[in-house]
Design a protein around this motif. Structure first.
Motif, mmCIF file in Angstrom:
data_model
loop_
_atom_site.group_PDB
_atom_site.id
_atom_site.type_symbol
_atom_site.label_atom_id
_atom_site.label_comp_id
_atom_site.label_asym_id
_atom_site.label_seq_id
_atom_site.Cartn_x
_atom_site.Cartn_y
_atom_site.Cartn_z
ATOM 1 N N ASP A 174 -74.917 36.784 44.239
ATOM 2 C CA ASP A 174 -74.507 37.933 45.057
ATOM 3 C C ASP A 174 -74.393 39.200 44.204
ATOM 4 O O ASP A 174 -74.810 40.287 44.622
ATOM 5 N N GLN A 175 -73.840 39.056 42.991
ATOM 6 C CA GLN A 175 -73.716 40.213 42.101
ATOM 7 C C GLN A 175 -75.095 40.761 41.721
ATOM 8 O O GLN A 175 -75.296 41.988 41.703
ATOM 9 N N MET A 176 -76.024 39.875 41.426
ATOM 10 C CA MET A 176 -77.376 40.308 41.071
ATOM 11 C C MET A 176 -78.041 41.026 42.248
ATOM 12 O O MET A 176 -78.697 42.061 42.073
ATOM 13 N N ALA A 177 -77.888 40.478 43.456
ATOM 14 C CA ALA A 177 -78.485 41.105 44.641
ATOM 15 C C ALA A 177 -77.928 42.513 44.851
ATOM 16 O O ALA A 177 -78.672 43.458 45.162
ATOM 17 N N ARG A 178 -76.620 42.659 44.664
ATOM 18 C CA ARG A 178 -76.013 43.979 44.835
ATOM 19 C C ARG A 178 -76.477 44.951 43.747
ATOM 20 O O ARG A 178 -76.713 46.139 44.022
ATOM 21 N N TYR A 179 -76.650 44.436 42.531
ATOM 22 C CA TYR A 179 -77.143 45.305 41.450
ATOM 23 C C TYR A 179 -78.577 45.750 41.724
ATOM 24 O O TYR A 179 -78.905 46.938 41.602
ATOM 25 N N LEU A 180 -79.435 44.815 42.094
ATOM 26 C CA LEU A 180 -80.831 45.153 42.342
ATOM 27 C C LEU A 180 -80.978 46.085 43.550
ATOM 28 O O LEU A 180 -81.937 46.866 43.634
ATOM 29 N N ALA A 181 -80.032 46.022 44.484
ATOM 30 C CA ALA A 181 -80.059 46.903 45.651
ATOM 31 C C ALA A 181 -79.419 48.258 45.377
ATOM 32 O O ALA A 181 -79.384 49.122 46.251
ATOM 33 N N GLY A 182 -78.898 48.438 44.157
ATOM 34 C CA GLY A 182 -78.298 49.715 43.791
ATOM 35 C C GLY A 182 -76.852 49.866 44.190
ATOM 36 O O GLY A 182 -76.290 50.968 44.089
ATOM 37 N N ARG A 183 -76.208 48.773 44.621
ATOM 38 C CA ARG A 183 -74.810 48.868 45.051
ATOM 39 C C ARG A 183 -73.826 48.597 43.904
ATOM 40 O O ARG A 183 -72.620 48.773 44.071
ATOM 41 N N LEU A 184 -74.347 48.150 42.770
ATOM 42 C CA LEU A 184 -73.555 48.028 41.545
ATOM 43 C C LEU A 184 -74.232 48.868 40.477
ATOM 44 O O LEU A 184 -75.447 48.775 40.279
ATOM 45 N N SER A 185 -73.454 49.677 39.777
ATOM 46 C CA SER A 185 -74.013 50.496 38.699
ATOM 47 C C SER A 185 -74.234 49.637 37.459
ATOM 48 O O SER A 185 -73.729 48.500 37.362
ATOM 49 N N GLU A 186 -74.959 50.185 36.473
ATOM 50 C CA GLU A 186 -75.150 49.490 35.192
ATOM 51 C C GLU A 186 -73.802 49.172 34.559
ATOM 52 O O GLU A 186 -73.597 48.078 34.031
ATOM 53 N N GLU A 187 -72.903 50.126 34.602
ATOM 54 C CA GLU A 187 -71.578 49.949 34.000
ATOM 55 C C GLU A 187 -70.804 48.848 34.703
ATOM 56 O O GLU A 187 -70.108 48.045 34.052
ATOM 57 N N GLU A 188 -70.906 48.773 36.022
ATOM 58 C CA GLU A 188 -70.198 47.733 36.772
ATOM 59 C C GLU A 188 -70.831 46.360 36.568
ATOM 60 O O GLU A 188 -70.131 45.336 36.523
ATOM 61 N N PHE A 189 -72.156 46.339 36.416
ATOM 62 C CA PHE A 189 -72.868 45.072 36.296
ATOM 63 C C PHE A 189 -72.745 44.464 34.898
ATOM 64 O O PHE A 189 -72.784 43.243 34.749
ATOM 65 N N LEU A 190 -72.570 45.309 33.885
ATOM 66 C CA LEU A 190 -72.554 44.838 32.497
ATOM 67 C C LEU A 190 -71.573 43.697 32.249
ATOM 68 O O LEU A 190 -71.967 42.630 31.751
ATOM 69 N N PRO A 191 -70.274 43.839 32.564
ATOM 70 C CA PRO A 191 -69.354 42.726 32.275
ATOM 71 C C PRO A 191 -69.645 41.484 33.108
ATOM 72 O O PRO A 191 -69.312 40.365 32.696
ATOM 73 N N LEU A 192 -70.274 41.654 34.272
ATOM 74 C CA LEU A 192 -70.604 40.503 35.111
ATOM 75 C C LEU A 192 -71.751 39.704 34.504
ATOM 76 O O LEU A 192 -71.719 38.475 34.469
ATOM 77 N N ARG A 193 -72.772 40.416 34.028
ATOM 78 C CA ARG A 193 -73.932 39.703 33.492
ATOM 79 C C ARG A 193 -73.644 39.058 32.136
ATOM 80 O O ARG A 193 -74.089 37.944 31.876
ATOM 81 N N VAL A 194 -72.868 39.761 31.270
ATOM 82 C CA VAL A 194 -72.668 39.185 29.936
ATOM 83 C C VAL A 194 -71.835 37.905 30.002
ATOM 84 O O VAL A 194 -72.053 36.985 29.198
ATOM 85 N N GLN A 195 -70.897 37.808 30.957
ATOM 86 C CA GLN A 195 -70.128 36.573 31.047
ATOM 87 C C GLN A 195 -70.925 35.452 31.706
ATOM 88 O O GLN A 195 -70.452 34.319 31.796
ATOM 89 N N ASN A 196 -72.142 35.753 32.129
ATOM 90 C CA ASN A 196 -73.074 34.728 32.588
ATOM 91 C C ASN A 196 -74.258 34.593 31.634
ATOM 92 O O ASN A 196 -75.319 34.084 32.004
ATOM 93 N N GLY A 197 -74.091 35.076 30.402
ATOM 94 C CA GLY A 197 -75.080 34.849 29.363
ATOM 95 C C GLY A 197 -76.304 35.729 29.436
ATOM 96 O O GLY A 197 -77.302 35.445 28.756
ATOM 97 N N LEU A 198 -76.281 36.800 30.218
ATOM 98 C CA LEU A 198 -77.470 37.624 30.416
ATOM 99 C C LEU A 198 -77.359 38.916 29.617
ATOM 100 O O LEU A 198 -76.475 39.748 29.867
ATOM 101 N N TYR A 199 -78.251 39.081 28.663
ATOM 102 C CA TYR A 199 -78.347 40.286 27.858
ATOM 103 C C TYR A 199 -79.559 41.107 28.298
ATOM 104 O O TYR A 199 -80.464 40.600 28.949
#
Length: 550
Positions: free
Chosen positions: A21-46
């Motif tokens: 769900d977080q990825m879908a919202r990021y790709l749709a522009g509803r999460l900014s880079e800054e908001e997405f950063l802590p979500l992706r890194v705690q799932n191992g995504l650099y």
């Protein structure tokens, strides 16, 4: 090895759907880079230099054959057909498409794997001895204790946003093969006179920009208090660790600033609120986890078969070299642990193709009860091989290019991905590693040199652990150009030490010549039976420096 229960599986499945769900919202522009950063890194995504990178957790380096097959599937179906094993025993896929990562995580969950907390300022993957459970010098099997730490630290609500990343290593053997002295926390398991497990706790070790050797916080912690004491220790770090400067945010800086006595006092003060609390371990809780790490039903190996293997070792030079360098003693007579080399000429150290992953999984099923290990040195291990099948295994590994009889030698070097992939790197590591391997490929010469650790990092983050290499190489930036700094005298293990910088840095082309000169000094100065490290510690840096810069 540990198998998920219903709670574990539900937790990991739910995390996958949350991230989808977080990825879908990021790709749709509803999460900014800054908001997405802590979500992706705690799932191992650099996000690396050229593409995303997914770092997959391999808890304390243990893999089932079916899990390795799945990693091969992911490398083949979602990446470019290969993966990279790291010094933290994880696997990195360097070219996944951002939108496919939730599907990759779902596939990992189907085989009880994940990428949780493989990045970010949290408690990372706990590591241990690659020969845990089978080592001849082992006092305490560290695997159940690593699993208890994994369960305690995963999704710990209080430690999701620490000042910086936090790494724990555990050993239960006489010889430390887990490098506990250069971790944020190092744990040495031992037994007292009554056979009870006790824990020596070190804190404040680490590499990176300011390398330090850990200091002893507690000599003899009773096993019941392992998690409550760790909780207290990390709480002190979380409260007092610096957050104003990421280069001074690791626990080693806090321990150094406070001094070990004051740091110990603060931990004990915090521990007073936790000791005997609900996280105190019981025999039942430890035995529940330890039941996942029972010995397999090993068949007896006939003395005649063992004698034939030893005879073949003398008759076949290639097999003999493999036995000497890649085959480790085992606690059970008639069995050995076998290291599969991931250090082939022309390939990046630690890299393995999807096809090789599938083939090694088959070997694990056929020769080692369906289990294998990932090592700190970026190799793989089959931990339970009967001696009467060693020759057959060797032949199969030869066909795979994984029987290189160079484990523990100069050719078995550690190397981070460097500037070929990493956005943080100052310089490329892989071409330097390949140039050194090509320059020093004569096996007789390598064996004459004896044990020699050469570690390469592309930047000060020290993912290649250059500080603890007998010879360490660090990529540095000089006015936009790649140069390489050399250090000598580092070591992990019981007598851990940090290398000293030789002098001004070198161009990439000069590095093999520099290594050649260092080796000539060693060969000329060594006494009978001395290793490179022995000679360095006896004569010091000066003779090496004088020759290199003459």
């Amino acid at each position: 090895m540990y198998r998920y229960d219903a709670h574990d599986q539900t937790l990991v499945n739910e995390r996958v759907e949350q991230f989808r769900d977080q990825m879908a919202r990021y790709l749709a522009g509803r999460l900014s880079e800054e908001e997405f950063l802590p979500l992706r890194v705690q799932n191992g995504l650099y996000v690396q230099r050229y593409a995303p990178m997914l770092r997959i957790a391999i808890p304390y380096g243990m893999l089932a054959a079916y899990q390795l097959r799945k990693l091969g599937d992911l490398a083949r179906d979602y990446d470019r057909g290969y993966g990279h094993f790291t010094t933290r025993t994880n696997l990195q896929l360097n070219w996944p498409k951002l939108e496919t990562v939730p599907d990759m995580l779902a596939e990992l969950a189907s085989v009880q794997m994940h990428a949780i907390q493989t990045s970010g300022n949290d408690i990372r993957n706990t590591t241990t001895d690659q020969f845990a459970g089978v080592a001849e010098d082992e006092e305490v099997d560290p695997r159940p204790w690593c699993e208890l730490i994994r369960q305690w630290s995963t999704f710990h609500p209080e430690f999701a946003y620490l000042p910086r990343k936090f790494k724990i290593a555990v050993t239960g053997a006489e010889e430390d093969r887990a490098a506990i002295q250069v971790h944020d926390v190092g744990l040495r398991l031992w037994r007292d006179g009554d056979g009870e497990v006790r824990v020596k706790v070190l804190a404040g070790g680490g590499l990176g920009r300011t390398p330090m050797i850990g200091e002893v916080v507690r000599e003899d912690l009773p096993w019941q208090h392992l998690l409550t004491y760790l909780e207290a220790l990390v709480r002190v770090y979380n409260q007092f660790g610096r957050r104003d400067n990421k280069f001074k945010a690791r626990i080693k800086i806090l321990v150094k600033a406070l001094g070990i006595e004051e740091f110990r006092r603060r931990v004990d003060e915090e521990w007073a609120h936790l000791k005997e609390g609900p996280q105190t371990l019981t025999r039942e809780s430890v035995e529940r986890v330890a039941a996942h790490f029972v010995d397999p039903e090993r068949r007896p190996v006939a003395e005649e078969a063992i004698a034939r293997v030893e005879a073949l070792r003398g008759e076949n030079r290639a097999f003999g070299r493999f036995m000497t360098n890649n085959v480790q003693g085992h606690k059970v007579p008639g069995y050995k642990a076998v290291t599969l080399s991931l250090k082939r000429h022309g390939h990046s150290p630690g890299d393995v193709t999807a096809e090789q992953m599938h083939q090694v999984a088959d070997l694990a099923d056929e020769f080692s009860f369906g289990e294998l290990r990932v090592t700190h040195e970026q190799n793989l291990v089959l931990s339970d091989v009967p001696m009467d099948r060693l020759e057959e295994l060797w032949q199969r590994l030869e066909a795979l290019g994984m029987a290189n009889p160079t484990v523990g030698t100069l050719a078995d070097l550690i190397c981070c991905p460097g500037g070929d992939y990493c956005a943080l790197a100052n310089a490329k590591s892989i071409p330097v590693a390949q140039a050194i391997q090509e320059r020093f490929e004569d096996l007789d010469f390598l064996y004459d040199l004896g044990p020699l650790d050469l570690n390469i990092s592309g930047c000060m983050n020290a993912c290649g652990h250059h500080h603890v290499g007998h010879i360490g190489i660090l990529g540095v930036d000089k006015k936009g150009e790649e140069w390489y700094q050399v250090s000598l005298g580092g070591a992990q293990g019981n007598a851990a030490s940090l290398g000293k910088i030789l002098g001004p840095s070198f161009s990439r082309d000069a590095v093999p010549d520099v290594i050649d000169t260092l080796l000539k000094v060693y060969v000329g100065e060594r006494h009978d039976g001395e290793t490179f490290l022995d000679t360095y510690r006896r004569i010091g840096l000066k003779p090496f420096k004088e020759r290199v810069y003459a």
